[in-house]
Design a protein around this motif. Sequence first.
Motif, PDB file in Angstrom:
ATOM      1  N   PRO A  78       0.824  -1.205   0.000  1.00  0.00           N
ATOM      2  CA  PRO A  78       0.000   0.000   0.000  1.00  0.00           C
ATOM      3  C   PRO A  78       0.863   1.263   0.000  1.00  0.00           C
ATOM      4  N   VAL A  79       0.364   2.300  -0.647  1.00  0.00           N
ATOM      5  CA  VAL A  79       1.003   3.615  -0.636  1.00  0.00           C
ATOM      6  C   VAL A  79       0.010   4.580  -0.010  1.00  0.00           C
ATOM      7  N   TYR A 120       9.175   0.299  -4.162  1.00  0.00           N
ATOM      8  CA  TYR A 120       8.251  -0.651  -4.772  1.00  0.00           C
ATOM      9  C   TYR A 120       8.281  -0.554  -6.293  1.00  0.00           C
ATOM     10  N   SER A 121       8.042  -1.677  -6.946  1.00  0.00           N
ATOM     11  CA  SER A 121       7.826  -1.675  -8.391  1.00  0.00           C
ATOM     12  C   SER A 121       6.449  -2.250  -8.728  1.00  0.00           C
ATOM     13  N   ALA A 122       5.651  -2.521  -7.692  1.00  0.00           N
ATOM     14  CA  ALA A 122       4.261  -2.949  -7.845  1.00  0.00           C
ATOM     15  C   ALA A 122       3.444  -2.234  -6.779  1.00  0.00           C
ATOM     16  N   VAL A 123       2.157  -2.062  -7.055  1.00  0.00           N
ATOM     17  CA  VAL A 123       1.337  -1.258  -6.144  1.00  0.00           C
ATOM     18  C   VAL A 123      -0.123  -1.620  -6.314  1.00  0.00           C
ATOM     19  N   TYR A 124      -0.903  -1.404  -5.261  1.00  0.00           N
ATOM     20  CA  TYR A 124      -2.348  -1.580  -5.359  1.00  0.00           C
ATOM     21  C   TYR A 124      -2.945  -0.438  -6.180  1.00  0.00           C
ATOM     22  N   SER A 134      -1.114 -12.567  -9.215  1.00  0.00           N
ATOM     23  CA  SER A 134      -0.662 -11.711  -8.117  1.00  0.00           C
ATOM     24  C   SER A 134      -0.490 -12.574  -6.876  1.00  0.00           C
ATOM     25  N   ILE A 135       0.372 -12.112  -5.955  1.00  0.00           N
ATOM     26  CA  ILE A 135       0.690 -12.877  -4.743  1.00  0.00           C
ATOM     27  C   ILE A 135       0.568 -11.970  -3.530  1.00  0.00           C
ATOM     28  N   HIS A 136      -0.055 -12.460  -2.471  1.00  0.00           N
ATOM     29  CA  HIS A 136      -0.066 -11.765  -1.188  1.00  0.00           C
ATOM     30  C   HIS A 136       1.009 -12.369  -0.289  1.00  0.00           C
ATOM     31  N   TYR A 146      10.327 -18.173   3.887  1.00  0.00           N
ATOM     32  CA  TYR A 146      10.443 -17.134   2.872  1.00  0.00           C
ATOM     33  C   TYR A 146      11.565 -17.406   1.876  1.00  0.00           C
ATOM     34  N   THR A 147      12.525 -18.211   2.240  1.00  0.00           N
ATOM     35  CA  THR A 147      13.553 -18.590   1.270  1.00  0.00           C
ATOM     36  C   THR A 147      12.913 -19.350   0.114  1.00  0.00           C
ATOM     37  N   VAL A 148      12.099 -20.340   0.447  1.00  0.00           N
ATOM     38  CA  VAL A 148      11.383 -21.099  -0.581  1.00  0.00           C
ATOM     39  C   VAL A 148      10.362 -20.206  -1.289  1.00  0.00           C
ATOM     40  N   PHE A 149       9.603 -19.449  -0.530  1.00  0.00           N
ATOM     41  CA  PHE A 149       8.563 -18.579  -1.084  1.00  0.00           C
ATOM     42  C   PHE A 149       9.144 -17.656  -2.168  1.00  0.00           C
ATOM     43  N   LEU A 150      10.254 -17.011  -1.847  1.00  0.00           N
ATOM     44  CA  LEU A 150      10.863 -16.064  -2.781  1.00  0.00           C
ATOM     45  C   LEU A 150      11.526 -16.772  -3.957  1.00  0.00           C
ATOM     46  N   GLN A 151      12.140 -17.912  -3.695  1.00  0.00           N
ATOM     47  CA  GLN A 151      12.750 -18.663  -4.798  1.00  0.00           C
ATOM     48  C   GLN A 151      11.703 -19.075  -5.826  1.00  0.00           C
ATOM     49  N   GLU A 152      10.577 -19.553  -5.339  1.00  0.00           N
ATOM     50  CA  GLU A 152       9.513 -19.985  -6.244  1.00  0.00           C
ATOM     51  C   GLU A 152       8.896 -18.785  -6.970  1.00  0.00           C
ATOM     52  N   ALA A 153       8.650 -17.705  -6.242  1.00  0.00           N
ATOM     53  CA  ALA A 153       8.045 -16.522  -6.860  1.00  0.00           C
ATOM     54  C   ALA A 153       8.964 -15.908  -7.906  1.00  0.00           C
ATOM     55  N   SER A 154      10.271 -15.985  -7.686  1.00  0.00           N
ATOM     56  CA  SER A 154      11.223 -15.370  -8.619  1.00  0.00           C
ATOM     57  C   SER A 154      11.290 -16.111  -9.957  1.00  0.00           C
ATOM     58  N   LYS A 155      10.752 -17.331 -10.001  1.00  0.00           N
ATOM     59  CA  LYS A 155      10.734 -18.088 -11.256  1.00  0.00           C
ATOM     60  C   LYS A 155       9.642 -17.591 -12.196  1.00  0.00           C
ATOM     61  N   LEU A 156       8.673 -16.860 -11.645  1.00  0.00           N
ATOM     62  CA  LEU A 156       7.601 -16.301 -12.453  1.00  0.00           C
ATOM     63  C   LEU A 156       8.038 -14.965 -13.036  1.00  0.00           C
ATOM     64  N   LYS A 157       7.411 -14.552 -14.110  1.00  0.00           N
ATOM     65  CA  LYS A 157       7.790 -13.312 -14.780  1.00  0.00           C
ATOM     66  C   LYS A 157       6.794 -12.203 -14.489  1.00  0.00           C
ATOM     67  N   ASN A 158       7.296 -11.140 -13.867  1.00  0.00           N
ATOM     68  CA  ASN A 158       6.516  -9.909 -13.731  1.00  0.00           C
ATOM     69  C   ASN A 158       5.263 -10.080 -12.873  1.00  0.00           C
ATOM     70  N   ILE A 159       5.326 -10.949 -11.872  1.00  0.00           N
ATOM     71  CA  ILE A 159       4.180 -11.167 -10.997  1.00  0.00           C
ATOM     72  C   ILE A 159       4.372 -10.352  -9.717  1.00  0.00           C
ATOM     73  N   PRO A 160       3.402  -9.510  -9.354  1.00  0.00           N
ATOM     74  CA  PRO A 160       3.545  -8.694  -8.137  1.00  0.00           C
ATOM     75  C   PRO A 160       3.524  -9.527  -6.865  1.00  0.00           C
ATOM     76  N   PHE A 161       4.360  -9.138  -5.932  1.00  0.00           N
ATOM     77  CA  PHE A 161       4.524  -9.815  -4.645  1.00  0.00           C
ATOM     78  C   PHE A 161       4.158  -8.771  -3.592  1.00  0.00           C
ATOM     79  N   MET A 162       2.910  -8.834  -3.082  1.00  0.00           N
ATOM     80  CA  MET A 162       2.311  -7.711  -2.379  1.00  0.00           C
ATOM     81  C   MET A 162       2.195  -7.919  -0.864  1.00  0.00           C
ATOM     82  N   LEU A 163       2.761  -6.983  -0.122  1.00  0.00           N
ATOM     83  CA  LEU A 163       2.600  -6.955   1.327  1.00  0.00           C
ATOM     84  C   LEU A 163       1.194  -6.465   1.661  1.00  0.00           C
ATOM     85  N   GLU A 164       0.641  -6.941   2.775  1.00  0.00           N
ATOM     86  CA  GLU A 164      -0.714  -6.516   3.145  1.00  0.00           C
ATOM     87  C   GLU A 164      -0.975  -6.707   4.637  1.00  0.00           C
ATOM     88  N   HIS A 165      -2.092  -6.110   5.087  1.00  0.00           N
ATOM     89  CA  HIS A 165      -2.668  -6.322   6.417  1.00  0.00           C
ATOM     90  C   HIS A 165      -1.799  -5.844   7.576  1.00  0.00           C
TER      91      HIS A 165
END
Length: 316
Positions: free
Chosen positions: A45-46, A65-69, A243-245, A271-290
């Motif tokens: 969020p901004v 950030y390079s992704a945003v709501y 998109s990913i939360h 988060y090591t696994v989470f980020l490794q797996e997410a980094s294999k995708l192209k241009n998918i936002p990884f969004m902090l929330e709550h």
Amino acid sequence: MNKKLNRRHFVKTTAVLTTGFTFLPSVLKAGNESLPDNSIRLGGPVQGKFSDPSDWVKAVKSLGYSAVYCPVQPGDPLELIRSYREEAKKSNILIAEVGAWSNMLDPNESARKEAVRKNIEALRLADEIGAACCVNISGARGEIWDGPYEGNYSEETFDLIVETVRNIIDQVKPSGSFYTLEPMPYMLPDSPDSYLELIKAVNRRQFGVHLDPVNMISSPQKYFNNGSFLKECFAKLGPHIKSIHAKDISILPKLTFHLEECRPGLGILDYTVFLQEASKLKNIPFMLEHLSNQEDYKLAADYVRSTGKKGGISFG
């Protein structure tokens, strides 16, 4: 829709309908540059009010950030929507998602129809502003819009979810954005397999996956083996993810079984696994929330970045 059609019938018939149907990976929005391999678009969020889109871009960049709501609402002037879209493109910022939070399974039919209307407008906005997706939960068969009810798992509910998602997509006919459902612990979809079942039944190219693995961790087995569960999520749903939360989870020493969402880094999620797996995708936002304040978002972002960098992952 014929109410006699049940989940088994949907899956059986749509298996035929989807023969030869190729699900495409997420495509880049025009103007957004692809990040290097092993990179992630971190976002969140901004906060604040902005006099124009250029001020908004400065605020996004100040947070790294390079992704945003989505910064605008359904019904805002089309000129304003287009100006935010253009500024985001020029600055290589990906608008991740438009939230359409409402109960599309409300037992009150007039309330349910209003929720569906809200989702149609949100998906239309997502497509107009170039967002990766529009997101909602499937809904609940009770007074609480995200509540746990036995009816959430009936065959009739599955049919209604499929009918509703199809209707939303068919009404808008989005050209770039996807409609997605955020998984939840006690409503559909609640697992990678139940999400795949919905994808087959809905049978619409613009129906994608919104991944929130924490929301699907609902047992001690998944909790303590969450690294394996994360790999399962990406293995089964990867090509469909839009998109990913990103959050975390911790267990409380109370009977019978209590889990609590928390800030990334304060729980057990791998988060090591989470980020490794997410980094294999192209241009998918990884969004902090709550999170409750900007300081918590900064701490969460710092944790995500430091964990990623240890594994050779960079952030756009």
